[in-house]
Design a protein around this motif. Sequence first.
Motif, PDB file in Angstrom:
ATOM      1  N   LYS A 112      14.628  -0.151  58.135  1.00  0.00           N
ATOM      2  CA  LYS A 112      14.522   0.428  59.478  1.00  0.00           C
ATOM      3  C   LYS A 112      14.713   1.946  59.429  1.00  0.00           C
ATOM      4  CE  LYS A 112      16.125  -0.012  64.184  1.00  0.00           C
ATOM      5  NZ  LYS A 112      16.897  -0.766  65.154  1.00  0.00           N
ATOM      6  N   ARG A 113      15.688   2.407  58.646  1.00  0.00           N
ATOM      7  CA  ARG A 113      15.900   3.862  58.507  1.00  0.00           C
ATOM      8  C   ARG A 113      14.674   4.541  57.913  1.00  0.00           C
ATOM      9  NH1 ARG A 113      20.750   2.366  56.323  1.00  0.00           N
ATOM     10  NH2 ARG A 113      20.038   2.915  54.211  1.00  0.00           N
ATOM     11  N   VAL A 114      14.112   3.924  56.883  1.00  0.00           N
ATOM     12  CA  VAL A 114      12.927   4.494  56.234  1.00  0.00           C
ATOM     13  C   VAL A 114      11.767   4.559  57.216  1.00  0.00           C
ATOM     14  CG1 VAL A 114      11.154   4.011  54.496  1.00  0.00           C
ATOM     15  CG2 VAL A 114      13.565   3.969  53.862  1.00  0.00           C
ATOM     16  N   ASP A 115      11.506   3.475  57.925  1.00  0.00           N
ATOM     17  CA  ASP A 115      10.393   3.473  58.874  1.00  0.00           C
ATOM     18  C   ASP A 115      10.593   4.500  59.985  1.00  0.00           C
ATOM     19  OD1 ASP A 115       9.041   1.498  57.470  1.00  0.00           O
ATOM     20  OD2 ASP A 115       9.746  -0.132  58.760  1.00  0.00           O
ATOM     21  N   THR A 116      11.805   4.575  60.504  1.00  0.00           N
ATOM     22  CA  THR A 116      12.104   5.547  61.560  1.00  0.00           C
ATOM     23  C   THR A 116      11.946   6.969  61.033  1.00  0.00           C
ATOM     24  OG1 THR A 116      13.613   4.006  62.646  1.00  0.00           O
ATOM     25  CG2 THR A 116      13.896   6.351  63.150  1.00  0.00           C
ATOM     26  N   ARG A 117      12.476   7.212  59.847  1.00  0.00           N
ATOM     27  CA  ARG A 117      12.380   8.558  59.248  1.00  0.00           C
ATOM     28  C   ARG A 117      10.929   8.930  58.985  1.00  0.00           C
ATOM     29  NH1 ARG A 117      12.535  13.402  58.445  1.00  0.00           N
ATOM     30  NH2 ARG A 117      13.201  14.319  56.487  1.00  0.00           N
ATOM     31  N   ARG A 118      10.152   7.990  58.461  1.00  0.00           N
ATOM     32  CA  ARG A 118       8.742   8.268  58.174  1.00  0.00           C
ATOM     33  C   ARG A 118       7.967   8.556  59.454  1.00  0.00           C
ATOM     34  NH1 ARG A 118       7.359   3.800  53.444  1.00  0.00           N
ATOM     35  NH2 ARG A 118       8.474   4.894  51.781  1.00  0.00           N
ATOM     36  N   GLN A 119       8.212   7.774  60.485  1.00  0.00           N
ATOM     37  CA  GLN A 119       7.483   8.001  61.729  1.00  0.00           C
ATOM     38  C   GLN A 119       7.863   9.354  62.336  1.00  0.00           C
ATOM     39  OE1 GLN A 119       7.519   4.853  64.609  1.00  0.00           O
ATOM     40  NE2 GLN A 119       6.395   6.053  66.096  1.00  0.00           N
ATOM     41  N   ARG A 120       9.142   9.676  62.340  1.00  0.00           N
ATOM     42  CA  ARG A 120       9.586  10.963  62.885  1.00  0.00           C
ATOM     43  C   ARG A 120       9.008  12.120  62.069  1.00  0.00           C
ATOM     44  NH1 ARG A 120      14.889  11.401  61.579  1.00  0.00           N
ATOM     45  NH2 ARG A 120      15.260   9.489  62.719  1.00  0.00           N
ATOM     46  N   ALA A 121       9.027  11.989  60.758  1.00  0.00           N
ATOM     47  CA  ALA A 121       8.512  13.045  59.884  1.00  0.00           C
ATOM     48  C   ALA A 121       7.016  13.233  60.073  1.00  0.00           C
ATOM     49  CB  ALA A 121       8.822  12.711  58.429  1.00  0.00           C
ATOM     50  N   LEU A 122       6.282  12.149  60.165  1.00  0.00           N
ATOM     51  CA  LEU A 122       4.841  12.254  60.374  1.00  0.00           C
ATOM     52  C   LEU A 122       4.546  12.882  61.735  1.00  0.00           C
ATOM     53  CD1 LEU A 122       1.979  11.815  59.398  1.00  0.00           C
ATOM     54  CD2 LEU A 122       2.158   9.410  60.135  1.00  0.00           C
ATOM     55  N   SER A 123       5.295  12.503  62.737  1.00  0.00           N
ATOM     56  CA  SER A 123       5.133  13.108  64.059  1.00  0.00           C
ATOM     57  C   SER A 123       5.394  14.617  64.003  1.00  0.00           C
ATOM     58  CB  SER A 123       6.080  12.438  65.057  1.00  0.00           C
ATOM     59  OG  SER A 123       5.945  13.009  66.325  1.00  0.00           O
ATOM     60  N   ASP A 124       6.433  15.015  63.279  1.00  0.00           N
ATOM     61  CA  ASP A 124       6.750  16.441  63.142  1.00  0.00           C
ATOM     62  C   ASP A 124       5.638  17.192  62.411  1.00  0.00           C
ATOM     63  OD1 ASP A 124       9.168  16.030  64.440  1.00  0.00           O
ATOM     64  OD2 ASP A 124      10.363  16.060  62.594  1.00  0.00           O
ATOM     65  N   ALA A 179       7.459  -5.794  48.642  1.00  0.00           N
ATOM     66  CA  ALA A 179       8.566  -6.665  48.226  1.00  0.00           C
ATOM     67  C   ALA A 179       9.854  -6.293  48.956  1.00  0.00           C
ATOM     68  CB  ALA A 179       8.757  -6.584  46.714  1.00  0.00           C
ATOM     69  N   ILE A 180      10.086  -4.993  49.147  1.00  0.00           N
ATOM     70  CA  ILE A 180      11.283  -4.558  49.876  1.00  0.00           C
ATOM     71  C   ILE A 180      11.210  -5.047  51.317  1.00  0.00           C
ATOM     72  CG2 ILE A 180      12.504  -2.525  50.787  1.00  0.00           C
ATOM     73  CD1 ILE A 180      11.745  -1.124  48.069  1.00  0.00           C
ATOM     74  N   ARG A 181      10.043  -4.982  51.927  1.00  0.00           N
ATOM     75  CA  ARG A 181       9.884  -5.484  53.298  1.00  0.00           C
ATOM     76  C   ARG A 181      10.163  -6.987  53.366  1.00  0.00           C
ATOM     77  NH1 ARG A 181       8.296  -1.925  56.735  1.00  0.00           N
ATOM     78  NH2 ARG A 181       7.435   0.006  55.948  1.00  0.00           N
ATOM     79  N   SER A 182       9.692  -7.716  52.380  1.00  0.00           N
ATOM     80  CA  SER A 182       9.968  -9.155  52.322  1.00  0.00           C
ATOM     81  C   SER A 182      11.467  -9.403  52.157  1.00  0.00           C
ATOM     82  CB  SER A 182       9.187  -9.769  51.159  1.00  0.00           C
ATOM     83  OG  SER A 182       9.510 -11.122  51.009  1.00  0.00           O
ATOM     84  N   TRP A 183      12.085  -8.663  51.276  1.00  0.00           N
ATOM     85  CA  TRP A 183      13.519  -8.760  51.014  1.00  0.00           C
ATOM     86  C   TRP A 183      14.315  -8.463  52.280  1.00  0.00           C
ATOM     87  CZ3 TRP A 183      15.922  -4.856  47.028  1.00  0.00           C
ATOM     88  CH2 TRP A 183      17.215  -5.253  46.670  1.00  0.00           C
ATOM     89  N   ALA A 184      13.830  -7.553  53.099  1.00  0.00           N
ATOM     90  CA  ALA A 184      14.525  -7.171  54.334  1.00  0.00           C
ATOM     91  C   ALA A 184      14.665  -8.344  55.303  1.00  0.00           C
ATOM     92  CB  ALA A 184      13.796  -6.008  55.016  1.00  0.00           C
ATOM     93  N   HIS A 185      13.838  -9.353  55.160  1.00  0.00           N
ATOM     94  CA  HIS A 185      13.937 -10.535  56.038  1.00  0.00           C
ATOM     95  C   HIS A 185      15.141 -11.401  55.695  1.00  0.00           C
ATOM     96  CE1 HIS A 185      10.188  -9.840  58.109  1.00  0.00           C
ATOM     97  NE2 HIS A 185       9.584  -9.661  56.957  1.00  0.00           N
ATOM     98  N   THR A 186      15.693 -11.233  54.491  1.00  0.00           N
ATOM     99  CA  THR A 186      16.800 -12.090  54.067  1.00  0.00           C
ATOM    100  C   THR A 186      18.070 -11.322  53.725  1.00  0.00           C
ATOM    101  OG1 THR A 186      16.051 -12.045  51.755  1.00  0.00           O
ATOM    102  CG2 THR A 186      15.208 -13.836  53.165  1.00  0.00           C
ATOM    103  N   ASN A 187      18.042  -9.995  53.805  1.00  0.00           N
ATOM    104  CA  ASN A 187      19.197  -9.190  53.424  1.00  0.00           C
ATOM    105  C   ASN A 187      19.417  -8.109  54.472  1.00  0.00           C
ATOM    106  OD1 ASN A 187      20.655  -6.895  52.156  1.00  0.00           O
ATOM    107  ND2 ASN A 187      20.637  -8.220  50.347  1.00  0.00           N
ATOM    108  N   VAL A 188      20.549  -8.162  55.129  1.00  0.00           N
ATOM    109  CA  VAL A 188      20.852  -7.241  56.231  1.00  0.00           C
ATOM    110  C   VAL A 188      20.871  -5.788  55.763  1.00  0.00           C
ATOM    111  CG1 VAL A 188      22.621  -6.582  57.918  1.00  0.00           C
ATOM    112  CG2 VAL A 188      22.098  -8.977  57.553  1.00  0.00           C
ATOM    113  N   ARG A 189      21.463  -5.524  54.598  1.00  0.00           N
ATOM    114  CA  ARG A 189      21.527  -4.140  54.104  1.00  0.00           C
ATOM    115  C   ARG A 189      20.131  -3.599  53.820  1.00  0.00           C
ATOM    116  NH1 ARG A 189      24.834  -4.142  49.061  1.00  0.00           N
ATOM    117  NH2 ARG A 189      23.826  -6.146  48.897  1.00  0.00           N
ATOM    118  N   VAL A 190      19.275  -4.429  53.266  1.00  0.00           N
ATOM    119  CA  VAL A 190      17.902  -4.013  52.998  1.00  0.00           C
ATOM    120  C   VAL A 190      17.164  -3.799  54.318  1.00  0.00           C
ATOM    121  CG1 VAL A 190      15.729  -4.622  51.871  1.00  0.00           C
ATOM    122  CG2 VAL A 190      17.908  -5.179  50.762  1.00  0.00           C
TER     123      VAL A 190
END
Length: 187
Positions: free
Chosen positions: A115-127, A99-110
């Motif tokens: 994007k921050r969450v996805d970037t953080r998760r990918q970096r953390a998993l890589s680490d 639902a948050i991903r869907s919401w992100a299509h219509t709300n810039v702050r979301v």
Amino acid sequence: MRLLVTREDYFDAAMTLLAKEGEGKLKISSLCKALNVTTGSFYGYFGSLDGFVDEFLVYWEQSQTDRIVELSNAPADPVQRVHLMKNLAAQIPHNAEAAIRSWAHTNVRVAEAQKRVDTRRQRALSDILLPGVRTRRQANRLAFMGITLLVGLQQWRAPVTKKDFDMLFDEYESVILSRMAGDAAAS
């Protein structure tokens, strides 16, 4: 009426509303009804729905990313870290995240928070993967694969079942462990 609710109670109620009904139902009245409180309680904490959304997004990022990363980094053994990360990722509220991903299509702050969450998760998993593979490039590729699998599952299946998650991420874990074993043998 409840006498006392916390900010976290509101955030938990929001996750439940998002999971069950989507972002369109995330309203002050819906949150207050879910918690059996007056709107005065809500305004006392957040001032407005926008104020709530800002705090909710920070809470989501911290509770569903930072906390998981911190816990996953606790074991020294790379294999244990991979296994723990998988188990913690299984506990993410997948329907609310969809639902948050869907919401992100219509709300810039979301969208920015997503994007921050996805970037953080990918970096953390890589680490987490890096100590078990040969190069940062390999760790980044495996992390990209993992985030893509998670997002894909959340978008494709509603609800995400334990059976589906386990089937997909047990296989992903075996790919990682095979890569780690191959890299260890080649060293």
